[in-house]
Design a protein around this motif. Structure first.
Motif, PDB file in Angstrom:
ATOM      1  N   ILE A 152      -3.222   7.800   9.986  1.00  0.00           N
ATOM      2  CA  ILE A 152      -2.814   8.513   8.492  1.00  0.00           C
ATOM      3  C   ILE A 152      -1.422   7.768   7.885  1.00  0.00           C
ATOM      4  O   ILE A 152      -1.220   7.515   6.565  1.00  0.00           O
ATOM      5  N   GLY A 153      -0.406   7.646   9.261  1.00  0.00           N
ATOM      6  CA  GLY A 153       0.733   7.112   8.489  1.00  0.00           C
ATOM      7  C   GLY A 153       0.677   5.559   8.239  1.00  0.00           C
ATOM      8  O   GLY A 153       1.223   4.826   7.273  1.00  0.00           O
ATOM      9  N   ALA A 154      -0.522   4.984   8.712  1.00  0.00           N
ATOM     10  CA  ALA A 154      -0.661   3.409   8.571  1.00  0.00           C
ATOM     11  C   ALA A 154      -1.174   3.285   7.084  1.00  0.00           C
ATOM     12  O   ALA A 154      -1.117   2.241   6.474  1.00  0.00           O
ATOM     13  N   LEU A 190      -0.665   6.094   4.485  1.00  0.00           N
ATOM     14  CA  LEU A 190       0.047   6.586   3.751  1.00  0.00           C
ATOM     15  C   LEU A 190       1.164   6.226   3.442  1.00  0.00           C
ATOM     16  O   LEU A 190       1.818   6.176   2.156  1.00  0.00           O
ATOM     17  N   SER A 191       2.105   5.714   4.256  1.00  0.00           N
ATOM     18  CA  SER A 191       3.392   5.307   4.155  1.00  0.00           C
ATOM     19  C   SER A 191       3.620   3.938   3.288  1.00  0.00           C
ATOM     20  O   SER A 191       4.391   3.979   2.576  1.00  0.00           O
ATOM     21  N   PRO A 192       2.574   2.997   3.556  1.00  0.00           N
ATOM     22  CA  PRO A 192       2.538   1.753   2.615  1.00  0.00           C
ATOM     23  C   PRO A 192       2.296   2.189   1.220  1.00  0.00           C
ATOM     24  O   PRO A 192       2.734   1.415   0.340  1.00  0.00           O
ATOM     25  N   GLN A 193       1.547   3.268   1.081  1.00  0.00           N
ATOM     26  CA  GLN A 193       1.592   3.603  -0.463  1.00  0.00           C
ATOM     27  C   GLN A 193       2.723   4.545  -0.986  1.00  0.00           C
ATOM     28  O   GLN A 193       3.045   4.417  -2.187  1.00  0.00           O
ATOM     29  N   LEU A 194       3.220   5.500  -0.301  1.00  0.00           N
ATOM     30  CA  LEU A 194       4.401   6.049  -0.740  1.00  0.00           C
ATOM     31  C   LEU A 194       5.640   5.268  -0.942  1.00  0.00           C
ATOM     32  O   LEU A 194       6.140   5.489  -1.933  1.00  0.00           O
ATOM     33  N   ARG A 195       5.829   4.187  -0.053  1.00  0.00           N
ATOM     34  CA  ARG A 195       7.018   3.461  -0.019  1.00  0.00           C
ATOM     35  C   ARG A 195       6.891   2.124  -0.531  1.00  0.00           C
ATOM     36  O   ARG A 195       7.693   1.432  -0.761  1.00  0.00           O
ATOM     37  N   GLY A 196       5.536   1.648  -0.771  1.00  0.00           N
ATOM     38  CA  GLY A 196       5.150   0.306  -1.209  1.00  0.00           C
ATOM     39  C   GLY A 196       5.129  -0.576   0.163  1.00  0.00           C
ATOM     40  O   GLY A 196       5.645  -0.355   1.203  1.00  0.00           O
ATOM     41  N   THR A 197       4.728  -1.840  -0.086  1.00  0.00           N
ATOM     42  CA  THR A 197       4.442  -2.704   0.869  1.00  0.00           C
ATOM     43  C   THR A 197       5.488  -3.935   0.965  1.00  0.00           C
ATOM     44  O   THR A 197       5.527  -5.203   1.335  1.00  0.00           O
ATOM     45  N   TYR A 215      -2.115  -3.428   9.363  1.00  0.00           N
ATOM     46  CA  TYR A 215      -2.818  -3.901  10.465  1.00  0.00           C
ATOM     47  C   TYR A 215      -2.805  -3.176  11.727  1.00  0.00           C
ATOM     48  O   TYR A 215      -3.064  -3.819  13.051  1.00  0.00           O
ATOM     49  N   ALA A 216      -1.980  -2.062  11.728  1.00  0.00           N
ATOM     50  CA  ALA A 216      -1.751  -1.371  13.183  1.00  0.00           C
ATOM     51  C   ALA A 216      -3.201  -0.480  13.502  1.00  0.00           C
ATOM     52  O   ALA A 216      -3.025   0.736  13.548  1.00  0.00           O
ATOM     53  N   SER A 217      -4.094  -1.004  13.580  1.00  0.00           N
ATOM     54  CA  SER A 217      -5.407  -0.463  13.694  1.00  0.00           C
ATOM     55  C   SER A 217      -6.596  -1.422  14.300  1.00  0.00           C
ATOM     56  O   SER A 217      -6.511  -2.717  13.936  1.00  0.00           O
ATOM     57  N   SER A 218      -7.360  -1.025  15.062  1.00  0.00           N
ATOM     58  CA  SER A 218      -8.483  -1.675  15.583  1.00  0.00           C
ATOM     59  C   SER A 218      -9.665  -1.556  14.506  1.00  0.00           C
ATOM     60  O   SER A 218     -10.757  -2.104  15.000  1.00  0.00           O
ATOM     61  N   LEU A 219      -9.623  -0.670  13.623  1.00  0.00           N
ATOM     62  CA  LEU A 219     -10.782  -0.355  12.607  1.00  0.00           C
ATOM     63  C   LEU A 219     -12.037   0.095  13.526  1.00  0.00           C
ATOM     64  O   LEU A 219     -13.057  -0.081  13.082  1.00  0.00           O
ATOM     65  N   PRO A 243     -10.917  16.250   9.369  1.00  0.00           N
ATOM     66  CA  PRO A 243     -11.572  17.426   8.749  1.00  0.00           C
ATOM     67  C   PRO A 243     -11.849  17.283   7.205  1.00  0.00           C
ATOM     68  O   PRO A 243     -12.337  18.243   6.831  1.00  0.00           O
ATOM     69  N   VAL A 244     -11.109  16.356   6.689  1.00  0.00           N
ATOM     70  CA  VAL A 244     -11.335  16.101   5.105  1.00  0.00           C
ATOM     71  C   VAL A 244     -11.877  14.776   4.803  1.00  0.00           C
ATOM     72  O   VAL A 244     -12.005  14.285   3.517  1.00  0.00           O
ATOM     73  N   ALA A 245     -12.534  13.976   5.847  1.00  0.00           N
ATOM     74  CA  ALA A 245     -13.217  13.008   5.592  1.00  0.00           C
ATOM     75  C   ALA A 245     -12.670  11.756   4.957  1.00  0.00           C
ATOM     76  O   ALA A 245     -13.120  11.272   4.100  1.00  0.00           O
ATOM     77  N   ILE A 246     -11.227  11.524   5.185  1.00  0.00           N
ATOM     78  CA  ILE A 246     -10.550  10.402   4.697  1.00  0.00           C
ATOM     79  C   ILE A 246     -11.153   9.118   5.308  1.00  0.00           C
ATOM     80  O   ILE A 246     -11.127   8.966   6.544  1.00  0.00           O
ATOM     81  N   ASP A 247     -11.631   8.149   4.745  1.00  0.00           N
ATOM     82  CA  ASP A 247     -12.183   7.070   5.270  1.00  0.00           C
ATOM     83  C   ASP A 247     -11.041   5.946   5.687  1.00  0.00           C
ATOM     84  O   ASP A 247     -10.570   5.167   4.742  1.00  0.00           O
ATOM     85  N   ILE A 248     -10.200   6.241   6.514  1.00  0.00           N
ATOM     86  CA  ILE A 248      -9.047   5.633   6.932  1.00  0.00           C
ATOM     87  C   ILE A 248      -9.380   4.038   6.869  1.00  0.00           C
ATOM     88  O   ILE A 248      -8.563   3.326   6.509  1.00  0.00           O
ATOM     89  N   PRO A 249     -10.231   3.438   7.566  1.00  0.00           N
ATOM     90  CA  PRO A 249     -10.941   2.045   7.928  1.00  0.00           C
ATOM     91  C   PRO A 249     -10.941   1.628   6.524  1.00  0.00           C
ATOM     92  O   PRO A 249     -10.139   0.335   6.252  1.00  0.00           O
ATOM     93  N   GLU A 250     -11.279   2.182   5.644  1.00  0.00           N
ATOM     94  CA  GLU A 250     -11.674   1.621   4.104  1.00  0.00           C
ATOM     95  C   GLU A 250     -10.383   1.334   3.597  1.00  0.00           C
ATOM     96  O   GLU A 250      -9.932   0.449   2.984  1.00  0.00           O
ATOM     97  N   VAL A 251      -9.557   2.345   3.791  1.00  0.00           N
ATOM     98  CA  VAL A 251      -8.109   2.259   3.103  1.00  0.00           C
ATOM     99  C   VAL A 251      -7.324   1.386   3.599  1.00  0.00           C
ATOM    100  O   VAL A 251      -6.561   0.475   3.257  1.00  0.00           O
ATOM    101  N   LEU A 252      -7.386   1.210   4.919  1.00  0.00           N
ATOM    102  CA  LEU A 252      -6.643   0.156   5.736  1.00  0.00           C
ATOM    103  C   LEU A 252      -7.083  -1.387   5.442  1.00  0.00           C
ATOM    104  O   LEU A 252      -6.304  -2.131   5.142  1.00  0.00           O
ATOM    105  N   VAL A 253      -8.250  -1.473   5.152  1.00  0.00           N
ATOM    106  CA  VAL A 253      -8.913  -2.766   4.505  1.00  0.00           C
ATOM    107  C   VAL A 253      -8.561  -3.090   3.100  1.00  0.00           C
ATOM    108  O   VAL A 253      -8.077  -4.339   2.715  1.00  0.00           O
TER     109      VAL A 253
END
Length: 492
Positions: free
Chosen positions: A347-349, A351-358, A368-372, A381-391
Motif C-alpha cells: 500500500i505504501g508503494a 500511496l506514498s508516490p501519489q501523496l508526495r509525487g514521484t 518497482y518495490a513489488s514482484s506483482l 478487504p476493500v479490493a484495492i488492485d495494488i498491482p494495477e496501480v503499481l503498473v
C-alpha cells in the motif's frame, strides 16, 4: 527521527542493506507468517466475506465520488455537536494548527493515540521544535519512540524488534522519558507490558491534551471512531481536557450502517480478531464526560491530487489493516524502513508516490518495490488492485505525462535513469504491431540461441545476478503451429 523519512535512498539500495540483516529478516518472517496465518483462519469463519469485501469497496468508492458533499456534512455535524473543524492543505499547515491549539491550552506536553496521519505530517517533530513534548502511548509506538527509531509496519510499528531488543530499550531509555523501567526487567511479554503500563499511567493521569487520529468518521452524526487492542486509546480519548483529532479527508463513511461493514472486515484483516477489544467513539463534547474541548483537523496533503487519478484513487479506499504487508514477499525480506515512508509495503508503494509525487529518488523507485504477484490484492478487504496501480505508476515514472500536483494539472517529465527502459518498450510496441518483424526476430533468436549469454549486460546484470536467464526455445510458437497444423497465418 523523521516521520516523513526525508533523504532516504532509493528502495533498491535501502532494501539491499535490510536484506543483509539476518536478525531483521528472522523477526519479520516470524511475525508476518504468524499474523497472516491467524488472519486466514479468522476470515474463513465468515461465509459472506466476499460480499463484505465488495460492500466495503462500493462504500468507499461512493464516498470518494461524493467526497465534497460528505466533507461539508462532517463539518456541519461535528460543529453542531460542539466541536471545531480546521482544514489543512498540507503537512505544514496541519502542524501549525495543532501547535497553535496546544499552545492556546497552556500545556507543554500531550499524549497521543497511535496515528499514521500524524506520523505522515511529522507532527511529533513539529511539536518538539515548538517546545512541546508528545508521548506515544501505543505499546509498539512507545518502543519506536524510546528507541529513537522509525515505524516499520502499519499495525505493528515495532515488528522489526524482538523481545530482547525491547527489554534493552526500556532499560536504557525509559528513565529519560519518565518513570524508569523496573529493576531486573526480563524479556518476558508480561513484564515488558507491565513496565510500559507503569511508565504510561503517570502520563495519562497528568496530561491535559490528547491527540488522536481516527479509523473512520461517520458523516451523518460527526462521530469519530478509533479501534485498538490495548486500551491506551480509550485513556487518551477520555482523560484529557482537550482532544485534537488529526484525520485524512478520505476516512469518511456516510452512515452508521456503512461503518458496520468495516467493523467486521478491519479487525479480521488486521489483528485476526472477530472484533476489536476497544472500539472508542466520540461525537463532539458533553458537559459531564470526556474532553470539554474538541478540535478536528482535516488534512489533504496530496489526497485530492490522488483523487484526480482515475486509476490511482483506489488507494484512498485503504483502511490501514496491513494485510497486504503480511503476505508480500518483498516486504517480508526488506522490512518497512526501506520504503522511506510511514506507509510501508504494497500500500505504501502506491500511496506514498501519489501523496508526495514521484520527483524524489525514493518515490520514483517505490512502484518497482513489488514482484506483482497479486497476493496483496487477494487479501485486501476493500479490493484495492495494488498491482494495477503499481503498473500505472511505473508508466508515469518512465513516460511522464499528465498528473495533478497541488491541485494543478501538470505534465510530468520522465524520471531520470529510465531511457533504456523507454527505448525497449517503444521497440517492443513497434514489433508487436508489425507481425512480420516479430516473426523474423523470433526466428533469429531461436537460431542463434547457442550464442546467447547466460547473464545480461549493463542494467540487466542486476536481474541475472540472482536468477537464470530463460533460454530461448529452439522453435517459436508460430513456427511450431505452422509445422504441426500445416496452415499459413493468413499471409502474416
Amino acid at each position: 527521527m523523521s516521520g516523513t523519512f526525508v533523504g532516504m535512498p532509493a528502495f533498491p539500495r535501502a532494501a539491499r542493506q535490510a536484506v543483509g540483516d539476518a536478525t531483521l529478516r528472522a523477526n519479520l518472517k516470524h511475525a508476518t507468517h504468524t499474523i497472516r496465518d491467524k488472519r486466514a483462519r479468522a476470515v474463513a469463519e465468515l461465509d459472506d466475506w466476499a460480499a463484505l469485501r465488495e460492500a466495503g469497496k462500493q462504500i468507499k468508492d461512493h464516498t470518494l465520488r461524493h467526497l465534497d458533499t460528505y466533507l461539508v456534512q462532517v463539518e456541519e455535524t461535528v460543529t453542531a455537536a460542539g466541536g471545531t473543524v480546521h482544514w489543512a492543505t498540507d503537512a505544514d499547515e496541519a502542524n501549525r494548527i495543532v501547535t497553535r491549539l496546544v499552545r492556546e491550552s497552556g500545556e507543554s506536553e500531550v499524549v497521543k493515540v497511535k496515528s499514521m496521519a500524524t506520523q505522515e505530517i511529522g507532527l511529533n517533530e513539529a511539536l518538539e521544535a515548538a517546545g512541546i513534548a508528545a508521548y506515544e502511548t501505543d505499546l509498539a509506538e512507545l518502543i519506536v519512540q524510546l528507541g529513537h527509531d522509525r515505524p516499520s509496519h502499519i499495525l505493528v510499528p515495532a515488528i522489526h524488534r524482538n523481545r530482547g531488543e525491547i527489554r534493552d530499550i526500556f532499560t536504557q531509555e525509559m528513565a529519560a522519558w519518565g518513570r524508569p523501567a523496573p529493576e531486573g526487567l526480563t524479556d518476558t511479554p508480561a513484564e515488558l507490558a507491565e513496565a510500559a503500563r507503569l511508565h504510561l499511567r503517570e502520563k495519562f493521569l497528568r496530561a491535559k491534551v490528547g491527540i488522536s487520529g481516527a479509523n473512520f468518521m461517520v458523516a451523518e452524526t460527526g462521530t469519530l471512531v478509533v479501534v485498538e487492542s490495548e486500551g491506551n486509546g480509550r485513556m487518551c480519548l477520555t482523560l484529557p481536557e482537550t482532544l485534537i483529532s488529526v484525520v485524512g479527508i478520505e476516512k469518511i463513511v456516510p452512515t452508521w450502517r456503512d461503518l458496520e461493514v468495516f467493523l467486521q472486515t478491519l479487525p479480521r484483516s488486521s489483528t485476526a480478531e472477530r472484533m476489536n477489544p476497544y472500539t472508542s467513539m466520540w461525537t463532539g463534547t458533553t458537559d459531564t464526560d470526556g474532553p470539554q474541548t474538541f478540535h478536528l483537523v482535516l488534512i489533504d496533503n496530496g489526497r485530492t491530487d490522488t483523487l484526480a487519478d482515475e486509476v490511482g484513487r483506489q488507494a484512498l479506499r485503504c483502511i490501514r489493516c496491513s494485510a497486504c504487508l503480511n503476505v508480500c514477499p518483498v516486504y517480508e525480506r526488506a522490512g518497512g524502513h526501506a520504503y522511506g515512508s510511514v506507509y510501508p509495503g504494497p500500500i505504501g508503494a502506491i500511496l506514498s508516490p501519489q501523496l508526495r509525487g514521484t520527483a524524489s529518488e525514493i518515490d520514483a523507485s517505490l512502484p518497482y518495490a513489488s514482484s506483482l504477484c497479486g497476493a496483496c490484492y487477494e487479501v485486501c478487504p476493500v479490493a484495492i488492485d495494488i498491482p494495477e496501480v503499481l503498473v500505472h505508476l511505473r508508466e508515469r515514472v518512465v513516460q511522464g505525462g499528465p498528473a495533478t500536483r497541488q491541485g494543478n494539472r501538470v505534465v510530468l517529465k520522465p524520471a531520470k535513469g529510465h531511457a533504456a527502459e523507454r527505448a525497449a518498450m517503444r521497440a517492443a510496441g513497434w514489433a508487436f504491431v508489425h507481425p512480420a518483424a516479430l516473426r523474423a526476430g523470433q526466428r533469429v533468436a531461436s537460431r542463434t540461441r547457442r550464442f546467447h549469454p547466460r547473464t545480461l549486460p549493463g542494467p540487466g546484470k542486476a536481474w541475472t545476478a540472482t536468477r537464470d536467464l530463460p533460454q530461448v526455445p529452439a522453435e517459436s510458437f508460430r513456427d511450431w503451429w505452422q509445422r504441426t497444423h500445416g496452415t499459413k497465418e493468413n499471409g502474416k
